[in-house]
Design a protein around this motif. Structure first.
Motif, mmCIF file in Angstrom:
data_model
loop_
_atom_site.group_PDB
_atom_site.id
_atom_site.type_symbol
_atom_site.label_atom_id
_atom_site.label_comp_id
_atom_site.label_asym_id
_atom_site.label_seq_id
_atom_site.Cartn_x
_atom_site.Cartn_y
_atom_site.Cartn_z
ATOM 1 N N GLN A 92 4.071 -2.164 5.602
ATOM 2 C CA GLN A 92 3.861 -1.479 4.323
ATOM 3 C C GLN A 92 4.751 -0.250 4.162
ATOM 4 O O GLN A 92 5.036 0.160 3.037
ATOM 5 C CB GLN A 92 2.384 -1.091 4.187
ATOM 6 C CG GLN A 92 1.481 -2.299 3.927
ATOM 7 C CD GLN A 92 0.005 -1.985 4.094
ATOM 8 O OE1 GLN A 92 -0.367 -1.057 4.814
ATOM 9 N NE2 GLN A 92 -0.851 -2.756 3.440
ATOM 10 N N VAL A 93 5.207 0.333 5.269
ATOM 11 C CA VAL A 93 6.111 1.488 5.167
ATOM 12 C C VAL A 93 7.570 1.080 5.321
ATOM 13 O O VAL A 93 8.473 1.903 5.179
ATOM 14 C CB VAL A 93 5.768 2.578 6.214
ATOM 15 C CG1 VAL A 93 4.313 2.994 6.110
ATOM 16 C CG2 VAL A 93 6.107 2.126 7.632
ATOM 17 N N THR B 280 1.898 6.272 12.584
ATOM 18 C CA THR B 280 2.215 7.372 13.480
ATOM 19 C C THR B 280 2.864 6.849 14.751
ATOM 20 O O THR B 280 2.300 5.988 15.436
ATOM 21 C CB THR B 280 0.949 8.164 13.851
ATOM 22 O OG1 THR B 280 0.347 8.679 12.647
ATOM 23 C CG2 THR B 280 1.289 9.328 14.782
ATOM 24 N N GLN C 55 0.367 -2.048 8.515
ATOM 25 C CA GLN C 55 0.777 -0.737 8.017
ATOM 26 C C GLN C 55 2.267 -0.498 8.231
ATOM 27 O O GLN C 55 2.939 0.105 7.379
ATOM 28 C CB GLN C 55 -0.048 0.348 8.709
ATOM 29 C CG GLN C 55 -1.520 0.329 8.323
ATOM 30 C CD GLN C 55 -2.381 1.126 9.283
ATOM 31 O OE1 GLN C 55 -2.005 1.375 10.427
ATOM 32 N NE2 GLN C 55 -3.557 1.526 8.819
ATOM 33 N N VAL D 174 5.506 10.614 11.738
ATOM 34 C CA VAL D 174 4.692 9.831 10.817
ATOM 35 C C VAL D 174 5.610 9.164 9.804
ATOM 36 O O VAL D 174 6.397 9.842 9.130
ATOM 37 C CB VAL D 174 3.642 10.701 10.097
ATOM 38 C CG1 VAL D 174 2.847 9.853 9.106
ATOM 39 C CG2 VAL D 174 2.708 11.368 11.102
ATOM 40 N N GLU E 33 0.182 4.183 0.001
ATOM 41 C CA GLU E 33 -0.390 5.291 0.766
ATOM 42 C C GLU E 33 -0.378 5.028 2.272
ATOM 43 O O GLU E 33 -0.871 5.847 3.048
ATOM 44 C CB GLU E 33 -1.839 5.528 0.315
ATOM 45 C CG GLU E 33 -1.997 5.792 -1.173
ATOM 46 C CD GLU E 33 -1.200 7.017 -1.614
ATOM 47 O OE1 GLU E 33 -1.176 8.011 -0.859
ATOM 48 O OE2 GLU E 33 -0.599 6.961 -2.709
ATOM 49 N N ALA E 34 0.171 3.931 2.702
ATOM 50 C CA ALA E 34 0.164 3.577 4.129
ATOM 51 C C ALA E 34 0.976 4.585 4.945
ATOM 52 O O ALA E 34 1.970 5.141 4.468
ATOM 53 C CB ALA E 34 0.725 2.178 4.328
ATOM 54 N N THR E 35 0.533 4.809 6.171
ATOM 55 C CA THR E 35 1.276 5.632 7.124
ATOM 56 C C THR E 35 1.212 4.984 8.501
ATOM 57 O O THR E 35 0.275 4.254 8.813
ATOM 58 C CB THR E 35 0.716 7.062 7.223
ATOM 59 O OG1 THR E 35 -0.630 7.000 7.720
ATOM 60 C CG2 THR E 35 0.743 7.767 5.872
ATOM 61 N N ASP F 140 10.512 6.174 3.449
ATOM 62 C CA ASP F 140 11.348 6.522 4.594
ATOM 63 C C ASP F 140 12.309 5.367 4.885
ATOM 64 O O ASP F 140 12.005 4.208 4.615
ATOM 65 C CB ASP F 140 10.494 6.795 5.831
ATOM 66 C CG ASP F 140 9.629 8.041 5.687
ATOM 67 O OD1 ASP F 140 9.938 8.881 4.810
ATOM 68 O OD2 ASP F 140 8.643 8.162 6.439
ATOM 69 N N ARG G 1 6.229 6.833 6.376
ATOM 70 C CA ARG G 1 5.589 6.567 5.091
ATOM 71 C C ARG G 1 6.499 5.701 4.224
ATOM 72 O O ARG G 1 7.712 5.658 4.459
ATOM 73 C CB ARG G 1 5.286 7.884 4.354
ATOM 74 C CG ARG G 1 4.281 8.783 5.058
ATOM 75 C CD ARG G 1 4.057 10.075 4.276
ATOM 76 N NE ARG G 1 2.960 10.855 4.833
ATOM 77 C CZ ARG G 1 3.084 11.688 5.853
ATOM 78 N NH1 ARG G 1 4.288 11.850 6.428
ATOM 79 N NH2 ARG G 1 2.034 12.359 6.302
ATOM 80 N N PRO G 2 5.943 5.039 3.200
ATOM 81 C CA PRO G 2 6.797 4.315 2.258
ATOM 82 C C PRO G 2 7.834 5.256 1.664
ATOM 83 O O PRO G 2 7.530 6.394 1.303
ATOM 84 C CB PRO G 2 5.812 3.819 1.197
ATOM 85 C CG PRO G 2 4.507 3.717 1.918
ATOM 86 C CD PRO G 2 4.503 4.851 2.895
ATOM 87 N N ASP H 95 0.853 -1.184 0.000
ATOM 88 C CA ASP H 95 0.000 0.000 0.000
ATOM 89 C C ASP H 95 0.891 1.237 0.000
ATOM 90 O O ASP H 95 1.430 1.619 1.042
ATOM 91 C CB ASP H 95 -0.924 0.013 1.211
ATOM 92 C CG ASP H 95 -1.855 1.235 1.212
ATOM 93 O OD1 ASP H 95 -1.783 2.046 0.260
ATOM 94 O OD2 ASP H 95 -2.643 1.379 2.168
#
Length: 412
Positions: free
Chosen positions: A307-308, A207, A304, A214, A203-205, A219, A216-217, A201
């Protein structure tokens, strides 16, 4: 047909197959000791967990093993009483499926002699190439005593293997740990991975509230996921690799998921946790602001996080393969894993992931740094990792149909 599932922590490995059988119109009953979220069509009953008092540990070098066996027999007896109550109430199963690991299978044949008995054969201890004696840092110096303890530890498993009509193991490695005579009745069928749920994904995040961050993919995030932060899953090796890894990749963030307890192996010294012991060992060499211990997290958050992830590290003794590894591969993680037998069953180095020697701390750090540096070039490994799970371990198309077929067959 009537099915009875027995698992002290139901549903465990039986979640999907029990639901599928209920959906197909079968009567499905489950026995366990812990409450769980209801499964449509499954009648989940609780039996009373036996009260255990450990009497032999201080008087006999085999005490811990004897206490463990006693625990298993008492649990088997408690499960048998619950099964007898079911029988008295008119429930006679056609098939009884039992996880053999906690002793609940001890007296299945005595209560339901006519039912087909399917044992979940998760792991057999002491076989060559397994976990026993693998890590010299935590191995007993008395090899004979260790062998005796392992022999006692397998007693309840041998009863289940002898009594069952057929057994299930999730991987070939786990099947191969069992005695040759038992392997003849063990089928290899994994519980399955929901590859539609565990998928990439962009758009996954995630926190990290304490760090006010935060993720994200894209990083530079290294993930390490275990049930408990303990040696069996390489936590000590991973922590010892972090000082060098931070020097090589000074901007990375490391997120560790796992509890402070012990699921496998020996407990830590009294009053301590393995997490704290190995964190304290290297903490003075680390930038702790970039290392995040998040404890146990909900499965949605864990998904998630994967996913990141820029790199997912998975380490294990030669032992039961974690669901988390296959979930990470299904998500399309770039995986760096220990070069141990259960891992080699699913990861081929340079094809769908990367392997590193379990004990080589420097090699782990350099391999992780190299993977992070060359992340874009290694994207094909991510895609191949997902394809491996889709083609071999997909829940809906492969594993669940095979489980249902096995359990519904009129003769095994």
């Amino acid at each position: 047909m009537r099915f009875l599932f027995v698992h002290q922590n139901f549903p465990g490995q039986f979640r999907h197959v029990s639901a599928a059988l209920a959906a197909r119109g079968h009567e499905v009953v489950a026995l366990g000791v812990n409450r769980a979220e209801p499964i449509a069509g499954v009648r989940h009953l609780l039996y009373e967990e036996p009260k255990l008092d450990h009497k032999t540990a201080g008087r006999n070098p085999l005490g811990p093993a004897l206490d463990e066996l006693r625990t298993k027999v008492l649990r088997g007896e408690a499960a048998a009483r619950a099964m007898q109550a079911l029988r008295a109430g008119g429930f006679e199963p056609d098939v009884v499926v039992v996880h053999s690991g906690w002793g609940e299978a001890f007296f299945v044949r005595d209560v339901f002699p006519k039912a087909r008995f399917v044992a979940y054969a998760e792991y057999y201890y002491g076989a060559e190439g397994g976990d026993t004696g693998f890590d010299p840092e935590f191995s007993s110096g008395d090899a004979t005593l260790a062998s005796k303890r392992v022999r006692i530890k397998n007693t309840h498993l041998l009863h289940a293997l002898n009594d069952c009509d057929v057994a299930l193991a999730p991987t070939g490695f786990q099947k191969a740990q069992h005695p040759a005579w038992a392997q003849e009745r063990i089928r290899v069928i994994h519980e399955g991975i929901d590859t539609q749920r565990f998928r990439p994904d962009p758009e996954a995040t995630v926190t990290l509230r304490n760090a006010k961050l935060v993720l994200r993919p894209g990083d530079e995030v290294v993930t390490f996921v275990v049930r408990q932060l303990e040696p069996y899953r390489g936590y000590h090796v991973f922590m010892r690799a972090l000082p060098l890894l931070q020097k090589l990749r000074p901007n990375l963030r490391v997120v560790l998921v796992g509890g402070d307890g012990t699921s496998y192996g020996a407990p830590p010294p009294k009053g301590k946790t393995w997490r704290a012991i190995f964190q304290e060992e290297v903490q003075a060499q680390l930038d702790m602001e970039r290392i995040h211990f998040v404890g146990r997290v909900p499965h949605t958050v864990l998904t998630q996080l994967m996913q990141v992830s820029a790199l997912h590290v998975y380490l294990t003794y030669p032992f039961v393969l974690s669901w988390s590894l296959l979930e990470a591969m299904s998500i399309g993680c770039l995986v760096l894993a220990s070069d141990t037998a259960p891992v080699r069953e699913v990861i081929e180095h340079g094809k769908n992931g990367l392997l590193t020697p379990f004990f080589d701390v420097e090699a782990l750090a350099h391999a992780a740094a190299g993977a992070l540096k060359n992340g874009k070039k290694l994207r094909p490994l991510r895609e191949a990792a997902r394809q491996t799970v889709v083609s071999r371990y997909d829940l809906a198309s492969i594993c669940l149909p095979a489980q249902v077929e096995l359990l519904e067959k009129s003769s095994l």
